[in-house]
Design a protein around this motif. Structure first.
Motif, PDB file in Angstrom:
ATOM      1  N   VAL A  63     117.064 -29.301  31.800  1.00 12.21           N
ATOM      2  CA  VAL A  63     115.670 -28.971  32.095  1.00 12.21           C
ATOM      3  C   VAL A  63     114.807 -30.203  31.854  1.00 12.21           C
ATOM      4  CG1 VAL A  63     115.890 -26.529  31.486  1.00 12.21           C
ATOM      5  CG2 VAL A  63     115.202 -28.170  29.730  1.00 12.21           C
ATOM      6  N   MET A  64     113.666 -30.235  32.514  1.00 12.75           N
ATOM      7  CA  MET A  64     112.683 -31.263  32.214  1.00 12.75           C
ATOM      8  C   MET A  64     111.921 -30.818  30.968  1.00 12.75           C
ATOM      9  SD  MET A  64     109.482 -32.754  34.369  1.00 12.75           S
ATOM     10  CE  MET A  64     108.591 -34.161  33.716  1.00 12.75           C
ATOM     11  N   MET A  65     111.883 -31.688  29.965  1.00 15.63           N
ATOM     12  CA  MET A  65     111.201 -31.395  28.708  1.00 15.63           C
ATOM     13  C   MET A  65     110.276 -32.579  28.420  1.00 15.63           C
ATOM     14  SD  MET A  65     112.883 -30.451  24.981  1.00 15.63           S
ATOM     15  CE  MET A  65     114.020 -29.274  25.687  1.00 15.63           C
ATOM     16  N   HIS A  66     109.026 -32.452  28.832  1.00 15.43           N
ATOM     17  CA  HIS A  66     108.113 -33.587  28.750  1.00 15.43           C
ATOM     18  C   HIS A  66     107.571 -33.815  27.349  1.00 15.43           C
ATOM     19  CE1 HIS A  66     105.406 -36.632  30.230  1.00 15.43           C
ATOM     20  NE2 HIS A  66     104.368 -35.983  29.760  1.00 15.43           N
ATOM     21  N   ASP A  67     107.354 -32.749  26.601  1.00 15.52           N
ATOM     22  CA  ASP A  67     106.718 -32.874  25.288  1.00 15.52           C
ATOM     23  C   ASP A  67     107.385 -31.934  24.303  1.00 15.52           C
ATOM     24  OD1 ASP A  67     104.921 -33.733  23.351  1.00 15.52           O
ATOM     25  OD2 ASP A  67     103.116 -33.014  24.380  1.00 15.52           O
ATOM     26  N   PHE A  68     107.016 -32.047  23.054  1.00 13.87           N
ATOM     27  CA  PHE A  68     107.491 -31.147  21.995  1.00 13.87           C
ATOM     28  C   PHE A  68     106.452 -31.159  20.891  1.00 13.87           C
ATOM     29  CE2 PHE A  68     108.415 -35.086  20.212  1.00 13.87           C
ATOM     30  CZ  PHE A  68     109.217 -35.069  19.082  1.00 13.87           C
ATOM     31  N   ALA A  69     106.769 -30.661  19.703  1.00 14.56           N
ATOM     32  CA  ALA A  69     105.786 -30.619  18.621  1.00 14.56           C
ATOM     33  C   ALA A  69     106.504 -30.649  17.289  1.00 14.56           C
ATOM     34  CB  ALA A  69     104.912 -29.367  18.740  1.00 14.56           C
ATOM     35  N   ILE A  70     105.744 -31.009  16.245  1.00 10.63           N
ATOM     36  CA  ILE A  70     106.275 -30.968  14.880  1.00 10.63           C
ATOM     37  C   ILE A  70     105.282 -30.253  13.966  1.00 10.63           C
ATOM     38  CG2 ILE A  70     107.572 -33.125  15.145  1.00 10.63           C
ATOM     39  CD1 ILE A  70     105.375 -34.435  13.307  1.00 10.63           C
ATOM     40  N   THR A  71     105.822 -29.708  12.881  1.00  8.25           N
ATOM     41  CA  THR A  71     105.017 -29.223  11.768  1.00  8.25           C
ATOM     42  C   THR A  71     105.449 -30.020  10.541  1.00  8.25           C
ATOM     43  OG1 THR A  71     106.562 -27.525  10.987  1.00  8.25           O
ATOM     44  CG2 THR A  71     105.092 -26.918  12.808  1.00  8.25           C
ATOM     45  N   ALA A  72     104.983 -29.621   9.378  1.00  5.03           N
ATOM     46  CA  ALA A  72     105.368 -30.324   8.161  1.00  5.03           C
ATOM     47  C   ALA A  72     106.871 -30.250   7.916  1.00  5.03           C
ATOM     48  CB  ALA A  72     104.612 -29.749   6.961  1.00  5.03           C
ATOM     49  N   ASN A  73     107.501 -29.147   8.356  1.00  9.85           N
ATOM     50  CA  ASN A  73     108.919 -28.947   8.052  1.00  9.85           C
ATOM     51  C   ASN A  73     109.805 -28.716   9.270  1.00  9.85           C
ATOM     52  OD1 ASN A  73     108.882 -28.785   4.983  1.00  9.85           O
ATOM     53  ND2 ASN A  73     107.342 -27.241   5.499  1.00  9.85           N
TER      54      ASN A  73
ATOM     55  N   PHE B  49     105.263 -23.106  31.798  1.00  7.36           N
ATOM     56  CA  PHE B  49     105.552 -24.523  31.606  1.00  7.36           C
ATOM     57  C   PHE B  49     104.427 -25.138  30.787  1.00  7.36           C
ATOM     58  CE2 PHE B  49     106.155 -29.026  32.687  1.00  7.36           C
ATOM     59  CZ  PHE B  49     107.510 -29.122  32.403  1.00  7.36           C
ATOM     60  N   VAL B  50     104.797 -26.128  29.988  1.00  8.50           N
ATOM     61  CA  VAL B  50     103.840 -26.840  29.134  1.00  8.50           C
ATOM     62  C   VAL B  50     104.082 -28.332  29.300  1.00  8.50           C
ATOM     63  CG1 VAL B  50     102.983 -27.187  26.782  1.00  8.50           C
ATOM     64  CG2 VAL B  50     103.851 -24.936  27.467  1.00  8.50           C
ATOM     65  N   TRP B  51     103.126 -28.996  29.926  1.00  8.02           N
ATOM     66  CA  TRP B  51     103.254 -30.449  30.021  1.00  8.02           C
ATOM     67  C   TRP B  51     102.985 -31.108  28.675  1.00  8.02           C
ATOM     68  CZ3 TRP B  51     105.431 -32.858  33.949  1.00  8.02           C
ATOM     69  CH2 TRP B  51     105.419 -32.268  35.217  1.00  8.02           C
ATOM     70  N   HIS B  52     101.947 -30.626  27.976  1.00 12.71           N
ATOM     71  CA  HIS B  52     101.529 -31.306  26.748  1.00 12.71           C
ATOM     72  C   HIS B  52     101.137 -30.308  25.668  1.00 12.71           C
ATOM     73  CE1 HIS B  52     100.571 -34.323  29.986  1.00 12.71           C
ATOM     74  NE2 HIS B  52     101.347 -35.024  29.179  1.00 12.71           N
TER      75      HIS B  52
END
Length: 460
Positions: free
Chosen positions: A209-219, A273-276
């Protein structure tokens, strides 16, 4: 006589500029804040030569546009990211690679696609990188914006490198991923605060899959397995290899920062879908994710979406993933269309009240939206008639979350000129505190970054 259609990505302010210039003592409307010192840099596509075959905006060679601000004065420079592909084409005097709208050049000994390093930027461990999600980052010397070269972490880089790595402002660690259309479809990596690539682990996905972005938290780290799928069988039928499958569910994988594939918790939602992403953080039993969501996506659309279609319009959205009972709650936060969301990066991965995004109107950014995520309200800064902007980058001034400025390049189509617009983040609806007039047009581009004076002095 039939006139050939003009490619929209080579026309107007999408058209490239050919000169690399340096200009000092730029004219300023308003006044630069005396405590604003550093460099704003934005990346974007700028083809060196007439494209080969069909051209898409994503294909252009990376060009960096930088404004250095110090002691109430500003200077500008633009420089190509001199990637390996740029050098080959520069010596050839023509385009060697075609773009994403053409079949991959499997017979090209230098690779089927060119790493254009044209998408985004990141500062980490004393180094500044230009990024493109299909290959390795390129190290850039600042403030000169000269290309140092491809950066592979002493040969440890095992995958492509996302255009949107995340730097934890508390630990200094940087997380990144690389996706592939062949197994393993996803690699996840962690870089220490000192710049050492500490680990890379595969994450299992059902398909590419195309995965343009992701995210982080403290853990945690959050991956998005969304239905923008790659299927080589479609290509054999003459259909797009990369396509949004609206009947396939979306999955969000949450893994402890230093975990691996065995530790991933997957949460399923309806197709989207989520680009950002804007940010993510933990609250009680929940992991909360914020980002600009669309119901569906057309990867290489070159025409405007029909006016009555809502499926491709991005809007700010919130997901709540309950780590205790496995449930998901989600909600749209705004009716207004927006993209390229940013926060004060000093609060990345932590609970945040404020967010900023480009306000979409008539297919371009007509202003900046400031979201108050606690109250659910928003305010906007409008660029004005015939003026279109880009991603609004937050520049901290103090310790408060919205204490600082937001800045972006704005193009005036009536004058065919560009400027750097600086707005007080705490007074987003007010006139800009300063407008730095740029001596040449700055084409529309993608993502930017602010390098503080302190970082400039420590650059390697």
């Amino acid at each position: 006589m039939v006139t050939a259609a003009v490619n929209p990505f080579l026309d107007g302010n999408f058209a490239p500029v050919r000169e690399e210039i340096t200009a000092d003592d730029l004219k300023i409307i308003g006044e630069l804040p005396p405590d604003l010192s550093g460099m704003f840099v934005r990346n974007g596509p700028n083809p060196q030569w007439q494209p080969k075959g069909q051209y898409h905006w994503f294909d252009g060679d990376g060009m960096l546009h930088g404004v250095r601000i110090s002691n109430g004065k500003a200077s500008y420079r633009d420089r190509y990211v001199r990637t390996k592909g740029w050098q080959i084409e520069h010596e050839a005097g023509k385009a060697v690679w075609s773009g994403l709208l053409e079949p991959p050049q499997m017979d090209n000994p230098e690779g089927a696609y060119k790493n254009v390093a044209n998408t985004a930027l990141v500062w980490h461990a004393g180094q500044f990188f230009a990024l493109w999600e299909g290959g390795a980052p390129y190290a850039i010397k600042v403030p000169e914006l000269e290309t140092i070269g491809e950066y592979t972490y002493n040969g440890k880089l095992q995958s492509a490198f996302t255009a949107h790595p995340k730097v934890d402002p508390i630990t200094g660690e940087m997380m990144f991923f690389g996706y592939s259309f062949a197994p393993p479809y996803l690699h996840y990596s962690v870089v220490s605060a000192e710049g050492e690539l500490m680990k890379t682990v595969p994450i299992e996905l059902p398909m590419g899959v195309m995965m343009h972005d992701f995210a982080i938290t403290a853990n945690y780290t959050i991956f998005m397995d969304l239905p923008m799928t790659f299927n080589p069988m479609r290509m054999q039928k003459g259909e797009p290899g990369l396509k949004f499958e609206k009947d396939r569910a979306s999955r969000f994988g949450i893994v402890p920062r230093h975990g691996d594939n065995n530790d991933v918790r997957w949460f399923e939602t309806p197709a989207c879908f989520v680009w950002h992403t804007l940010n993510a953080y933990e609250q009680g039993d929940e992991v909360i994710l914020l980002g600009c969501r669309v119901n569906s996506a057309n990867m290489f659309a070159t025409e405007d979406v029909e006016s009555d279609s809502q499926s491709n319009i991005p809007r700010m959205h919130r997901w709540r993933f309950n780590m205790k009972d496995g449930s998901v709650r989600e909600e749209s936060l705004d009716d207004a269309a927006s993209e390229f969301p940013r926060i004060n990066d000093n609060f990345l991965g932590q609970p945040t009240r404020y967010g900023y995004a480009g306000k979409i109107g008539q297919g371009s950014f007509e202003g900046i939206i400031k979201y108050d995520l606690n109250s659910g309200k928003s305010q906007s800064h409008e660029f004005g008639k015939d003026r279109c902007g880009g991603e609004a980058v937050f520049v901290p001034r103090g310790n408060g979350e919205d204490e600082g400025w937001v800045m972006t390049f704005v193009y005036d189509s009536s004058k065919d000129t560009s400027e750097l617009v600086i707005v007080d983040a705490q007074n987003i609806t007010s006139e800009p505190v300063a407008r730095v007039l740029i001596p040449q047009r700055v084409p529309y581009g993608f993502h930017g970054d602010w390098i503080s004076e302190e970082k400039l002095q420590k650059s390697k």
